[in-house]
Scaffold this motif. Structure first.
Motif, PDB file in Angstrom:
ATOM      1  N   PRO A  26      46.539  43.183  28.097  1.00 32.05           N
ATOM      2  CA  PRO A  26      46.016  44.408  27.471  1.00 32.05           C
ATOM      3  C   PRO A  26      44.727  44.202  26.678  1.00 32.05           C
ATOM      4  O   PRO A  26      44.073  45.177  26.312  1.00 32.05           O
ATOM      5  N   ASP A  27      44.360  42.942  26.458  1.00 37.89           N
ATOM      6  CA  ASP A  27      43.184  42.653  25.634  1.00 37.89           C
ATOM      7  C   ASP A  27      41.888  42.575  26.417  1.00 37.89           C
ATOM      8  O   ASP A  27      40.820  42.389  25.837  1.00 37.89           O
ATOM      9  N   ILE A  28      41.967  42.685  27.748  1.00 31.53           N
ATOM     10  CA  ILE A  28      40.749  42.629  28.553  1.00 31.53           C
ATOM     11  C   ILE A  28      40.760  43.766  29.572  1.00 31.53           C
ATOM     12  O   ILE A  28      41.807  44.283  29.952  1.00 31.53           O
ATOM     13  N   ASP A  29      39.572  44.141  30.000  1.00 30.29           N
ATOM     14  CA  ASP A  29      39.399  45.204  30.994  1.00 30.29           C
ATOM     15  C   ASP A  29      38.797  44.574  32.245  1.00 30.29           C
ATOM     16  O   ASP A  29      37.614  44.221  32.258  1.00 30.29           O
ATOM     17  N   VAL A  30      39.609  44.388  33.262  1.00 25.58           N
ATOM     18  CA  VAL A  30      39.190  43.644  34.447  1.00 25.58           C
ATOM     19  C   VAL A  30      39.209  44.524  35.686  1.00 25.58           C
ATOM     20  O   VAL A  30      40.173  45.243  35.943  1.00 25.58           O
ATOM     21  N   SER A  31      38.120  44.444  36.449  1.00 27.15           N
ATOM     22  CA  SER A  31      38.051  45.070  37.760  1.00 27.15           C
ATOM     23  C   SER A  31      37.965  43.948  38.790  1.00 27.15           C
ATOM     24  O   SER A  31      37.254  42.957  38.576  1.00 27.15           O
TER      25      SER A  31
END
Length: 366
Positions: A26-31
């Motif tokens: 939840p601490d990173i935004d990954v695509s």
């Protein structure tokens, strides 16, 4: 950590597990951008929401990636590194997940990619391969070896370590040469020994297959790793042949010494050899951080009476335990417990052990 785009070239067990772990953090935004020759697998990954973009070739589709993971066999990764290199954006980090680092780094130097490449080897895995068997928690608390040539900017190494830590793994930095020697000793040679031992039993068995029938318990456990991919281990042996052969020579010498001590009935020396192995083995941590994964098994002693199995299953089911496999242990020369319960991870193992021992069962882990 800002929004990241992470590419995967090859999307099997390890690539899929890395992607799942990053997506679940939840601490990173990954695509994610994914390529694999197995189109059915990446279609499934897209449907699972693990692959955000799927591409049909190694090319422009990876130009926006901050990190690109090469997740094919070592020799294929070398070719794929050359293919994807022209499409890497400024500041991108190219990495791999191969279990042999020396040859990969040599090829990276030949391609002039040393400043953008950081080698990686997650010390986690499974006898089961492919994206379908990937798991979000596969890398949790597993060592993840990081190898980098001189000249790689320190901020890139730190950024990579942060990404590794985001999967739940433990970053461990060392040289490619040290990595290959260590993994030859604790992973590659054991796989060779395991395969050799299984073949010894196969070739020595009776016409009625008596050895096969009773080859359970300890024998089955120490040779479990022989179920791994033959082609993968072929590639590893070829890529790390120097280190493997040096250590195999030492192992053969130690076996010869052991054989001579047995033949001469050297009581004190045999006790010393077995005791030295026992003492060192007992210093190992009870975890699966190493390259050879534990079997995640709890052994339980149950009475030989109707309903005994059903009672155990009912207890565990009521507590929401998901059992991977179960079996009755007929050869208990080494194993403790007549019922073998295989779980999906170490947390479940501890939960099952605690639940059953609290109910008065005699249980052991591993």
């Amino acid at each position: 950590m800002p929004k990241l785009t992470v590419g995967f070239i090859g999307f099997g067990l390890i690539g899929g597990s890395i992607a799942r772990a990053l997506k679940a953090n939840p601490d990173i935004d990954v695509s994610t951008v994914v390529y694999d020759v197995d189109r059915a697998s990446i279609t499934r990954a897209f449907e699972d929401g693990i692959a955000d973009v799927t591409v049909g070739s190694i090319g422009e589709g990876f130009s926006g990636c901050d990190f690109v993971f090469l997740c094919a066999p070592v020799t294929v990764n070398m070719a794929n590194a050359e293919t994807v290199a022209p499409f890497l954006k400024e500041g991108a980090i190219l990495t791999d997940v191969g279990s042999v680092k020396g040859q990969m780094h040599e090829r990276i130097r030949e391609l002039g990619l040393s400043k953008v490449f950081i080698g990686g080897h997650p010390m986690a895995g499974s006898e089961r391969v492919g994206y379908a068997n990937s798991k979000e928690k596969l890398l949790v608390n597993a060592y993840y070896v990081i190898t980098a040539d001189e000249g790689v900017p320190e901020d890139r190494i730190e950024a990579y370590k942060e990404l590794v830590a985001a999967t739940g793994a433990i970053p461990l930095v060392m040289t490619p040469e040290r990595h290959d020697y260590i993994t030859a000793a604790v992973s590659h040679v054991p796989h060779v020994i395991s395969a050799s031992l299984v073949n010894l039993v196969k070739d020595s068995d009776t016409a009625d297959g008596d050895m096969h029938m009773i080859a359970a318990g300890g024998f089955k456990d120490i040779t479990r790793i022989s179920s791994s991919s033959p082609m993968m281990w072929h590639d590893i042996c070829v890529s790390n042949s120097g280190n493997i052969c040096v250590l195999l020579d030492r192992y053969i010498a130690s076996l010869t010494y052991f054989r001579d001590a047995i033949k001469a009935s050297e009581d004190d020396e045999l006790v010393r050899l077995f005791d030295g192995a026992r003492r060192y083995r007992d210093t190992f941590q009870d975890s699966s951080k190493g390259p050879i994964k534990s079997a995640n098994v709890v052994h339980v002693e149950i009475p030989d009476e109707p309903g005994a199995l059903a009672i155990v299953f009912t207890i565990l089911s009521a507590r929401g335990i998901n059992i991977k496999n179960v079996g009755i242990v007929h050869n208990r020369e080494v194993e403790t417990g007549s019922l073998s319960i295989e779980l999906h991870d170490e947390t479940a193992v501890r939960d099952v052990y605690d639940i059953l021992t609290a109910r008065g069962y005699d249980a052991t882990i591993g």
